[in-house]
Enzyme design. Sequence first.
Site, PDB file in Angstrom:
ATOM      1  N   CYS A 150       2.876  -4.785   6.728  1.00  0.00           N
ATOM      2  CA  CYS A 150       2.781  -4.822   5.252  1.00  0.00           C
ATOM      3  C   CYS A 150       4.096  -4.044   4.454  1.00  0.00           C
ATOM      4  O   CYS A 150       4.901  -3.867   5.069  1.00  0.00           O
ATOM      5  CB  CYS A 150       1.540  -3.509   4.908  1.00  0.00           C
ATOM      6  SG  CYS A 150       0.041  -4.007   5.521  1.00  0.00           S
ATOM      7  N   HIS A 208       0.917  -1.111   0.015  1.00  0.00           N
ATOM      8  CA  HIS A 208      -0.025   0.066   0.105  1.00  0.00           C
ATOM      9  C   HIS A 208       0.995   1.302   0.066  1.00  0.00           C
ATOM     10  O   HIS A 208       2.071   1.074   0.281  1.00  0.00           O
ATOM     11  CB  HIS A 208      -0.840  -0.038   1.164  1.00  0.00           C
ATOM     12  CG  HIS A 208      -0.388   0.184   2.589  1.00  0.00           C
ATOM     13  ND1 HIS A 208       0.154   1.070   3.096  1.00  0.00           N
ATOM     14  CD2 HIS A 208       0.024  -0.760   3.312  1.00  0.00           C
ATOM     15  CE1 HIS A 208       0.572   1.316   4.200  1.00  0.00           C
ATOM     16  NE2 HIS A 208       0.585  -0.377   4.326  1.00  0.00           N
TER      17      HIS A 208
END
Length: 213
Positions: free
Chosen positions: A186, A170
């Site tokens: 992440c 992301h």
Amino acid sequence: MSTRLSYLPALLALLTLPAVAANPPEADYLLASQLQPVQAAVIKHNPYTPGSPWLEVGVRSQSLVFYDALGVARAHYAISTAKNGVGELANSYQTPRGWHRVCERIGDGVTPGTIIYRRQVTPWMYSAQLHQEYPDKDWILTRILWLCGMEPGKNQGGAVDSYDRAIYIHGAGEHVAFGTPTSRGCVRMRNEDIVELFALTGNGLDVLINENL
């Protein structure tokens, strides 16, 4: 007339010849480029699904490379994986290893810097001031590539399921030190980079998170 004086007319003629002009800069550049060897393209075929495009996330190098269906490296990005290192357990805040696949894509077409909260695109925009007010917030911005683990018992199923852990690739804010592990599990990317990667890829894309690269 002496022998020495007999050479004088020829010497004067040489001195009055126009100077030879140097190559123009563009000619020198073309010549240099012709002499330098052409850099070979980096080719790395997908070992999981041969003949398919794929991503390789390098934990040591803090890099992400997109390879096309022929295995040619088409894009290279600086990233940031987990501050806590690698691991698959839920609530470890570590980046899982091994083969994954992009299962969902969120944020198509939204303005870079848009805040995505609980996988919902919001009307709010990230800013440096907002980060100063909430310095511990894990800002998820711009685009999400949501990963599913493909290796049962390692990153798929039970307490090691990457999808249930909400492991994403992301966009992240300008405060992130890309090239250094800083995330909570992440794979963080610059906003402009995740926009480009999102446009290059689709659902079902194979992703290898390689702790040794």
